[in-house]
Motif scaffolding. Structure first.
Motif, short mmCIF file in Angstrom:
data_model
loop_
_atom_site.label_atom_id
_atom_site.label_comp_id
_atom_site.label_asym_id
_atom_site.label_seq_id
_atom_site.Cartn_x
_atom_site.Cartn_y
_atom_site.Cartn_z
N ARG A 299 14.64 5.06 -2.53
CA ARG A 299 13.33 4.45 -2.30
C ARG A 299 13.45 3.51 -1.11
O ARG A 299 14.56 3.11 -0.72
CB ARG A 299 12.83 3.70 -3.53
CG ARG A 299 12.43 4.61 -4.69
CD ARG A 299 11.93 3.80 -5.87
NE ARG A 299 11.58 4.64 -6.99
CZ ARG A 299 10.35 5.09 -7.27
NH1 ARG A 299 9.34 4.73 -6.47
NH2 ARG A 299 10.11 5.82 -8.32
N THR B 227 2.96 1.47 6.06
CA THR B 227 2.50 0.11 5.72
C THR B 227 1.13 -0.16 6.33
O THR B 227 0.29 -0.83 5.73
CB THR B 227 3.52 -0.94 6.18
OG1 THR B 227 3.79 -0.76 7.58
CG2 THR B 227 4.82 -0.80 5.41
N THR C 14 0.18 10.62 -1.65
CA THR C 14 1.47 10.01 -1.94
C THR C 14 2.45 10.41 -0.83
O THR C 14 2.67 11.61 -0.60
CB THR C 14 2.03 10.49 -3.29
OG1 THR C 14 1.13 10.10 -4.33
CG2 THR C 14 3.42 9.93 -3.56
N HIS D 11 0.36 1.59 2.14
CA HIS D 11 1.36 2.00 1.15
C HIS D 11 2.46 0.95 1.00
O HIS D 11 2.78 0.23 1.94
CB HIS D 11 2.00 3.34 1.56
CG HIS D 11 1.05 4.49 1.49
ND1 HIS D 11 0.74 5.13 0.31
CD2 HIS D 11 0.34 5.12 2.47
CE1 HIS D 11 -0.13 6.10 0.56
NE2 HIS D 11 -0.39 6.12 1.86
N ASP D 12 3.03 0.89 -0.18
CA ASP D 12 4.15 -0.01 -0.46
C ASP D 12 5.44 0.70 -0.05
O ASP D 12 5.90 1.61 -0.74
CB ASP D 12 4.16 -0.36 -1.95
CG ASP D 12 5.34 -1.26 -2.32
OD1 ASP D 12 6.12 -1.66 -1.42
OD2 ASP D 12 5.48 -1.56 -3.52
N TRP D 13 6.03 0.29 1.06
CA TRP D 13 7.24 0.95 1.56
C TRP D 13 8.37 0.92 0.53
O TRP D 13 9.13 1.88 0.41
CB TRP D 13 7.68 0.27 2.85
CG TRP D 13 9.02 0.74 3.35
CD1 TRP D 13 10.20 0.05 3.33
CD2 TRP D 13 9.32 2.02 3.93
NE1 TRP D 13 11.22 0.81 3.88
CE2 TRP D 13 10.70 2.03 4.25
CE3 TRP D 13 8.55 3.15 4.22
CZ2 TRP D 13 11.33 3.13 4.84
CZ3 TRP D 13 9.19 4.25 4.80
CH2 TRP D 13 10.55 4.24 5.11
N GLY D 14 8.46 -0.13 -0.22
CA GLY D 14 9.55 -0.26 -1.19
C GLY D 14 9.56 0.84 -2.22
O GLY D 14 10.61 1.16 -2.78
N ASN D 15 8.38 1.44 -2.50
CA ASN D 15 8.31 2.49 -3.52
C ASN D 15 8.28 3.90 -2.95
O ASN D 15 8.20 4.87 -3.71
CB ASN D 15 7.06 2.28 -4.39
CG ASN D 15 7.23 1.11 -5.35
OD1 ASN D 15 8.31 0.89 -5.88
ND2 ASN D 15 6.16 0.35 -5.55
N ARG E 259 7.76 4.00 8.42
CA ARG E 259 7.43 2.76 7.71
C ARG E 259 6.25 2.07 8.39
O ARG E 259 5.34 1.56 7.71
CB ARG E 259 8.64 1.84 7.68
CG ARG E 259 8.40 0.54 6.90
CD ARG E 259 9.65 -0.33 6.87
NE ARG E 259 10.06 -0.73 8.22
CZ ARG E 259 11.20 -1.37 8.49
NH1 ARG E 259 12.04 -1.67 7.51
NH2 ARG E 259 11.50 -1.70 9.72
N ASN F 274 13.02 0.47 -0.87
CA ASN F 274 13.74 -0.77 -1.21
C ASN F 274 15.26 -0.62 -1.13
O ASN F 274 15.98 -1.60 -1.01
CB ASN F 274 13.37 -1.22 -2.62
CG ASN F 274 12.10 -2.06 -2.63
OD1 ASN F 274 11.72 -2.65 -1.62
ND2 ASN F 274 11.43 -2.09 -3.77
#
Length: 356
Positions: free
Chosen positions: A202, A233, A184, A237-241, A229, A204
């Protein structure tokens, strides 16, 4: 005993003592080749006996040079001495000042209307600036001053030379060097705005264009976030989270607090990669990791310090002493082209040991 200050000797006093005209004294100190050796020696002996020294301010006015380099710092002045990396940068500037026979003037700014006058009124021949925000009015004032200037890390309006590494590429590289795929990711970030607002965000919550100075006015912060980022990515991984703790200043204790806040947001006990924007912040995070007895946290920092790498921290080496030297040389030479500083990813010498 009298407490009255002793009167400072003048050119006229030296002239009377040496039996010469005041102009001869002036020539002795400012144009010695114009004065006969015997007369020059007599004047110098009289000056030494009286304790006379030429007025450096008057000499600067006559020559048009102050023989000083100004270092403009948008941090508390004590930061230069408390932060190891800032100290290294200042030492690099000092190296050049020593070799060139110059003085160094520290000029702190406070983020208010008095900054421009304070900087421009300093009797200096050029400026070295520590990285600041894009809308800092001091930048435009220095660029328009006609004095050569260089800035570490940016931003660099026309008239300022920018010295620093490719922060985005280096941030992506150090993040990619860690075991991101199965962990994580968490980030400890430098300030995002002039107000130095702190807190946990976060991805986002951040602007989509991190390199836009209108969105993230601290260029170093924006570039390093963009690099993280890129790596995250690319690693799926989901950058927004992604959780990001923003600190007010580059201080170890704030890194520790930020790491604690980030770890409290986690669910479960899976592995973690924590990306900090400096070794000071990473070492603060290291203290938090040890205290919570987590043995599954990989840390990354920035600055390539021995303390960090021996504590198990991945890091980026782009020596700030060299950057200080390069900034000082650019400020003295008036060169118009900035340059990128070489950087490298430094692997840890050992992993963090939570039992020590």
């Amino acid at each position: 005993m009298s407490t009255r200050a002793r009167r400072r000797p003048t050119v006229k006093d030296v002239a009377e003592r040496a039996g010469v005209a005041p102009m001869t004294v002036s020539y002795t100190f400012n144009h010695p080749a114009r004065v006969a050796e015997a007369t020059r020696n007599r004047v110098l002996e009289a000056a030494a006996r009286l304790g006379y020294h030429p007025d450096s301010t008057a000499r600067a006015l006559r020559s048009g040079r102050a023989n000083q380099l100004g270092v403009v710092i948008g941090e508390h002045l004590s930061y230069l001495f408390d932060n190891p990396q800032a100290t290294q940068f200042l030492a690099g500037v000092a190296d050049v000042c020593v070799s060139e026979g110059l003085g160094m003037m520290l000029i702190p700014t406070r983020g208010d209307a008095s900054d421009v006058d304070r900087v421009l009124s300093a009797a200096v021949d050029g400026y070295v600036l520590w990285t600041t925000v894009a809308d800092d009015p001091v930048l435009a004032a220095v660029a328009a001053s006609g004095r050569p200037a260089a800035i570490q890390g940016g931003p660099a309006p026309t008239g300022l030379v920018c010295i620093g590494p490719d922060d985005r590429a280096a941030a992506a590289a150090v993040a990619a060097a860690t075991p991101l795929a199965e962990a994580t990711p968490l980030i400890i970030s430098f300030p995002l705005d002039r107000r130095r607002t702190s807190g946990v965000l976060r991805g986002n919550d951040l602007p989509s264009d991190l390199m836009d100075p209108q969105a993230v006015p601290f260029p170093v912060t924006g570039a390093r976030l963009a690099g993280y980022r890129d790596a995250l990515t690319a690693g799926g991984h989901d950058w927004g989270n992604v959780r990001i703790a923003v600190v007010e200043r580059n201080q170890r204790e704030l890194g520790e607090d930020a790491a604690e806040a980030l770890l409290e947001t986690l669910e479960g006990s899976g592995s973690v990669v924590m990306l900090a924007m400096s070794d000071e912040l990473a070492l603060g995070a290291y203290s938090a990791v040890r205290r919570t007895q987590r043995n599954n946290v990989v840390l990354a920092g920035w600055d390539g310090s021995r303390e960090a790498t021996t504590s198990g921290v991945w890091s980026v080496a782009a020596p700030l002493r060299e950057q200080g030297r390069a900034c000082a040389q650019a400020a003295l030479s008036g060169e118009s082209d900035g340059h990128l500083v070489p950087w490298s990813v430094v692997a840890p010498e050992q992993r963090p040991d939570t039992d020590r």
